[in-house]
Design an enzyme around this catalytic site. Structure first.
Site, mmCIF file in Angstrom:
data_model
loop_
_atom_site.group_PDB
_atom_site.id
_atom_site.type_symbol
_atom_site.label_atom_id
_atom_site.label_comp_id
_atom_site.label_asym_id
_atom_site.label_seq_id
_atom_site.Cartn_x
_atom_site.Cartn_y
_atom_site.Cartn_z
ATOM 1 N N ASP A 23 54.101 5.106 -54.794
ATOM 2 C CA ASP A 23 53.985 3.710 -55.247
ATOM 3 C C ASP A 23 54.000 2.740 -54.058
ATOM 4 O OD1 ASP A 23 53.764 1.651 -57.035
ATOM 5 O OD2 ASP A 23 55.880 1.616 -57.585
ATOM 6 N N HIS A 25 45.039 1.833 -51.325
ATOM 7 C CA HIS A 25 44.794 3.181 -51.887
ATOM 8 C C HIS A 25 44.120 4.076 -50.845
ATOM 9 C CE1 HIS A 25 46.140 1.706 -55.660
ATOM 10 N NE2 HIS A 25 45.081 0.987 -55.944
ATOM 11 N N LEU A 39 50.800 26.590 -49.960
ATOM 12 C CA LEU A 39 51.379 25.430 -50.658
ATOM 13 C C LEU A 39 50.586 25.196 -51.944
ATOM 14 C CD1 LEU A 39 53.276 22.786 -50.489
ATOM 15 C CD2 LEU A 39 51.184 21.646 -49.757
HETATM 16 C C1 FPP Z 1 50.453 3.225 -56.962
HETATM 17 O O1 FPP Z 1 50.500 2.102 -56.098
HETATM 18 C C2 FPP Z 1 49.389 4.125 -56.533
HETATM 19 C C3 FPP Z 1 48.340 4.554 -57.287
HETATM 20 C C4 FPP Z 1 48.110 4.171 -58.694
HETATM 21 C C5 FPP Z 1 47.313 5.447 -56.708
HETATM 22 C C6 FPP Z 1 47.894 6.537 -55.859
HETATM 23 C C7 FPP Z 1 46.801 7.279 -55.221
HETATM 24 C C8 FPP Z 1 46.731 7.640 -53.928
HETATM 25 C C9 FPP Z 1 47.786 7.411 -52.941
HETATM 26 C C10 FPP Z 1 45.545 8.366 -53.431
HETATM 27 C C11 FPP Z 1 45.690 9.830 -53.726
HETATM 28 C C12 FPP Z 1 44.405 10.510 -53.521
HETATM 29 C C13 FPP Z 1 44.059 11.703 -54.053
HETATM 30 C C14 FPP Z 1 42.751 12.305 -53.745
HETATM 31 C C15 FPP Z 1 44.962 12.442 -54.944
HETATM 32 P P1 FPP Z 1 50.262 0.673 -56.725
HETATM 33 O O2 FPP Z 1 48.826 0.362 -56.669
HETATM 34 O O3 FPP Z 1 50.847 0.612 -58.101
HETATM 35 O O4 FPP Z 1 51.073 -0.241 -55.740
HETATM 36 P P2 FPP Z 1 51.820 -1.596 -56.090
HETATM 37 O O5 FPP Z 1 53.007 -1.223 -56.933
HETATM 38 O O6 FPP Z 1 52.222 -2.118 -54.753
HETATM 39 O O7 FPP Z 1 50.844 -2.479 -56.791
#
Ligand code: FPP
Length: 264
Positions: A24, A41, A135
């Site tokens: 997050d 992201h 893994l």
């Molecule tokens: C939450 O942060 C994150 C997500 C909804 C997306 C997580 C995905 C990745 C890190 C990429 C992973 C890639 C693959 C290929 C699996 P948020 O957007 O809710 O952050 P915020 O709370 O600051 O708004």
């Protein structure tokens, strides 16, 4: 074929086999720098790649990450489209490298409403890496813990139509075989970055006795040292699984009575 030897920490008898992560804070990371949320992201993918390497170095056997939740559909259409495209491109771009590293990929979630090309990339990645065992990387995508329990019930009924007549024989163990992560040990350690302290419908059944670790670090900033801190937290925990450490099974009645009179 590489096979991992379970880790054991110097000051603990506990092993750490499975880590589950809520990644997050991507949006806030980007906004704080004046970037669009999607930039967060993009950098979040690099952070995940680092985590995978660091988990291999720490001899972790399973890593399960929450990449897109059943509730993420409420985001703007442009963010959803960006995330779908980013996932598919990342899977295709990283597949050979992950396969060479000995990683076994599994995608967990409801595929019904996902683009066909993304589902195709997921299936190809699972097939290409299925015999790897360094893994196990489980990517929860369009996943929700409540969805998982309901799909488990449906699968149970599909496979055993007569179970209704015999429902009193159903046990936690016989039901849990139908959950999405049935074939692997439950997570030992849950990590959530980004400062919130909740599960957000992630692995509800599987986290029943998992140690919970929350950090304010935003996901794109989460590095090797932050993983080490989370592991140190885990090593310091006494896992009791609902038992006690004071009332030892092997202790005499007098010893346990002494304990009782100290408490009452
Ligand atoms: C939450 O942060 C994150 C997500 C909804 C997306 C997580 C995905 C990745 C890190 C990429 C992973 C890639 C693959 C290929 C699996 P948020 O957007 O809710 O952050 P915020 O709370 O600051 O708004």
């Amino acid at each position: 074929m590489n096979t991992i030897v379970a880790n054991k920490f110097i000051n603990s008898n506990q092993t750490l086999t499975h880590i589950a992560v809520v990644m997050d804070g991507n949006g806030r990371w980007a906004e704080r720098r004046g970037y669009v949320r999607n930039q967060g992201h993009k950098i979040g993918v690099s952070s995940l790649k680092q985590l995978v390497k660091n988990c291999i170095n720490e001899r972790i056997q399973y890593l399960t990450v929450f990449a897109f939740s059943s509730e993420n559909w409420t985001r703007t259409e442009s963010e959803i489209v960006f995330l779908m495209t980013l996932f598919e491109r990342t899977i295709r771009a990283e597949l050979q490298g992950l396969a060479k590293q000995g990683i076994r990929l599994k995608f967990v979630g409801n595929n019904d409403s996902l683009p066909d090309s993304l589902v195709g990339a997921m299936r190809e990645a699972e097939q290409t890496t299925e015999s790897n065992n360094l893994l196990g990387l489980n990517i929860c995508f369009n996943y929700g813990g409540k969805w998982d329990i309901v799909q488990g019930i449906k699968k149970l009924l599909e496979n055993n139509p007569d179970v209704i007549k015999d429902y009193t024989k159903l046990t936690e163990q016989s039901f849990s075989q139908y959950l999405a992560l049935a074939d692997i040990p439950e997570p030992d350690l849950f990590i959530r970055t980004g400062g919130e302290q909740r599960l957000s419908n992630f692995l509800l059944w599987n986290l029943a006795y998992t140690e919970l670790y929350f950090t304010d670090i935003l996901w794109p900033d989460f590095d090797k040292g932050d993983l080490r801190e989370a592991i140190d937290f885990y090593v310091g925990r006494k896992r009791k699984f609902g038992g006690t450490v004071d009332f030892r099974v092997g202790a005499s009645e007098d010893e346990n009575n002494d304990q009782l009179s100290n408490i009452l």
